[in-house]
Design an enzyme around this catalytic site. Structure first.
Site, short mmCIF file in Angstrom:
data_model
loop_
_atom_site.label_atom_id
_atom_site.label_comp_id
_atom_site.label_asym_id
_atom_site.label_seq_id
_atom_site.Cartn_x
_atom_site.Cartn_y
_atom_site.Cartn_z
N GLY A 96 -11.17 2.84 0.41
CA GLY A 96 -10.38 3.41 -0.69
C GLY A 96 -10.39 2.54 -1.93
O GLY A 96 -10.36 3.05 -3.05
N HIS A 503 -2.33 8.43 0.23
CA HIS A 503 -1.70 7.24 0.81
C HIS A 503 -1.40 7.48 2.29
O HIS A 503 -0.30 7.21 2.77
CB HIS A 503 -0.40 6.90 0.06
CG HIS A 503 -0.61 6.51 -1.36
ND1 HIS A 503 0.42 6.41 -2.29
CD2 HIS A 503 -1.75 6.19 -2.05
CE1 HIS A 503 -0.07 6.06 -3.46
NE2 HIS A 503 -1.39 5.92 -3.34
#
Length: 564
Positions: A96, A503
């Protein structure tokens, strides 16, 4: 034979590989499914300060991964399932941190008090702050909150270099009574601020760039194997002894004293489930022999629910020559909802909403519930086949408090949007949704580049034409006037448009030994088996009030330190 085999070269995996190989006695293998990002020779889209291209580039994703964000009813099987959405989970070295928005924040001290209260002894604020400081090299600030020697540089765009749109939002916040905070990562209080980001010299600094630099790669005891898809964890009894992987399409086995899963909150629990570690009922349903019954594997998946209020940005208020960073300022505020902590809401101010020409004309106030209470999401196997992506249900807004705060947050952003400073630089506000149409036009290709270039010329034309185009080609289902006039329309918009902000976390939570839902202990060791750890966002007891990259880096630093 390796001492440590790390599965996943994302933020946590990069830290673990760097720290564990620092001891020359340790032989370390890092397996990453995606491509390498060689230091100084990273793909330009990844190096770019503007993240909107790497983010939508399928070369860097698990392209088959799809998730549901709306609530899935298991009590009423006749109710139609909500739509599946593509989920941009990174598949590239750095994970990420190679494609995200580069936001570098930590959360609230109260988050880590809650971690400890939920059974993660030794993870309260005073315990984690030294590791946040160890991660970073803050280029702007010194003092008790900041690190100066870490692998990841942190900086902020100064107010005078903000776009006119961001400056107008700052003025609107000031008029609304919010304080200006020069340092987002200082004391955790309400206010607006230049956002902190992991960037130096207008270039992204991913975990791979920071931790797997040239010097680290020279270590004879570290092997970095990219294009390496781990298919299976190998066990002898309850001892994990290695992995089976496809390296450039060829099957290989690697043996190790310890295996560390750092695949993120979707793929780490999937690996455990395929190995027979997880809820007994689900494993039996899938025909997988139970190695260790752990009810919490894949359960209580979390994310931060969000919605966006967008608007057309007038010429002169758009991106400027000072930076390609499109998120320059943020706002932290308290909803005031009974029982919620201070700073429970966050707004990221985007002057540019996508890489293409129309994206450069659309700004967004992205509001998310920083302190979410929705924790009923789950990851389950669709198939025993390791090539099949798991079933992922985020169940956002499963707690009514999240819905209520997004509705009030939208109204709060609308009030700021209608204030004089923002009205002067924008036109035609509208409730935005990250729909399939938006996704398709967001894919980086020549066709989309040409289409948006034509549309952008028209959008800069007469206001009536612009309003017609926004109403007919951009807005889906709800107008600004509708949702501001009608609470039911606003609720329907929020329920339909709310998405997470990438997230994903909490699906292999750490906790006390007697907690039936805990999957790992406070050093990431999987309960009931030997030689296996999980180190990534899935071990969070609850998602903190932060973008998750820095809490992941901190967690990896802390566990690596405990392993030395």
């Amino acid at each position: 034979m390796y001492d440590f085999i790390i599965v996943g070269g994302g933020s946590a995996g990069s830290v673990m590989a760097h720290r564990l190989s620092a001891r020359s006695a340790n032989k370390v293998l890092l397996c990453e499914a995606g491509q390498d990002t060689p230091p100084g020779n990273e793909p330009p889209e990844i190096r770019d300060s503007y993240s909107g291209q790497a983010y939508f580039d399928p070369r860097f994703h698990w392209t088959e991964l799809k998730v549901t964000t709306q609530i899935v009813s298991h009590n009423n099987p006749d109710e139609s399932r909500p739509p599946l959405r593509k989920y941009e989970q990174a598949r590239v070295l750095g994970g990420g941190s190679s494609i995200n928005g580069q936001m570098a924040n930590r959360g609230a001290p109260t988050d880590y008090a809650e971690w400890e209260a939920r059974g993660a002894a030794g993870w309260n604020w005073k315990d984690v702050l030294p590791y946040f400081k160890k991660v970073e090299r803050d280029l702007d600030f010194d003092g008790p909150y900041h690190g100066k020697d870490g692998r990841i540089p942190i900086r902020r765009i100064p107010h005078e270099h903000w776009t006119r749109h961001s400056q107008a939002m700052g003025e609107a916040c000031k008029l609304a009574g919010f304080a200006f905070l020069p340092d987002q990562n200082g004391e955790f209080v309400d206010g607006y601020f230049p956002v902190t980001h992991s960037n130096q010299d207008e270039q992204r600094v991913s975990a791979a760039r920071g931790y797997l630099d040239r010097e680290t790669r020279k270590r004879a005891n570290l092997t970095i194997s990219t294009n390496t898809v781990v298919k299976e964890l190998l066990f002898e009894g309850t001892q994990c002894v290695g992995v089976k992987a496809l390296v450039d399409g060829r099957e290989q086995e690697f043996r190790g004293r310890e295996v560390i899963l750092s695949c993120g909150a979707i793929h780490s629990p999937a690996h455990l489930l395929r190995a027979g570690i997880g809820p007994v009922g689900h494993l039996k349903e899938m025909g997988i022999p139970v190695l260790m019954g752990l009810a919490g594997v894949g359960q209580r998946l979390m994310d931060h629910p969000s919605i966006a209020l967008s608007s057309f940005v007038r010429r002169g208020a758009r991106m400027n020559a000072h930076t390609r960073r499109h998120i320059q300022m943020g706002l932290r505020y308290s909803s005031g909802l009974p029982g919620t902590p201070a700073g429970d809401m966050f707004v990221a101010v985007l002057t540019k909403s996508a890489w293409h020409s129309v994206g450069e004309q659309i700004a967004s106030l992205l509001t998310f519930v920083n302190k979410t209470y929705s924790e009923t999401g789950q990851v389950k196997l669709a198939s025993r086949d390791p090539r099949a992506e798991p079933i992922v249900e985020f169940n956002l807004l499963s707690d009514r408090r999240d819905l209520d705060r997004l509705m009030s947050g939208f109204r709060k952003m609308a009030a700021l949007q209608m204030s004089a400073p923002l009205k002067a630089v924008t036109d035609k506000p509208f409730p935005a949704s990250y729909s399939d149409r938006v996704r398709k036009i967001g894919v980086v290709n020549t066709k989309n580049k040409v289409l948006t270039a034509i549309a952008a010329v028209l959008m800069d034309g007469p206001a009536a034409l612009r309003h017609y185009m926004i109403d007919n080609f951009i807005v889906e289902g709800f107008t600004f006037e509708q949702v501001m006039r009608d609470d039911e329309a606003l609720e329907a918009f929020v329920r339909k448009a709310a998405i997470g902000v990438w997230h994903a976390s909490c699906s292999c939570r750490m906790g006390a030994a007697d907690d039936p839902m805990a999957v790992v202990d406070t050093q990431g060791r999987v309960k009931g088996v030997q030689g296996l750890r999980v180190v990534d966002a899935s071990i969070f007891p609850v998602v903190p009030c932060a973008n998750t990259n820095f809490p992941v880096l901190m967690s990896a630093e802390k566990i690596a330190d405990a392993m030395q």
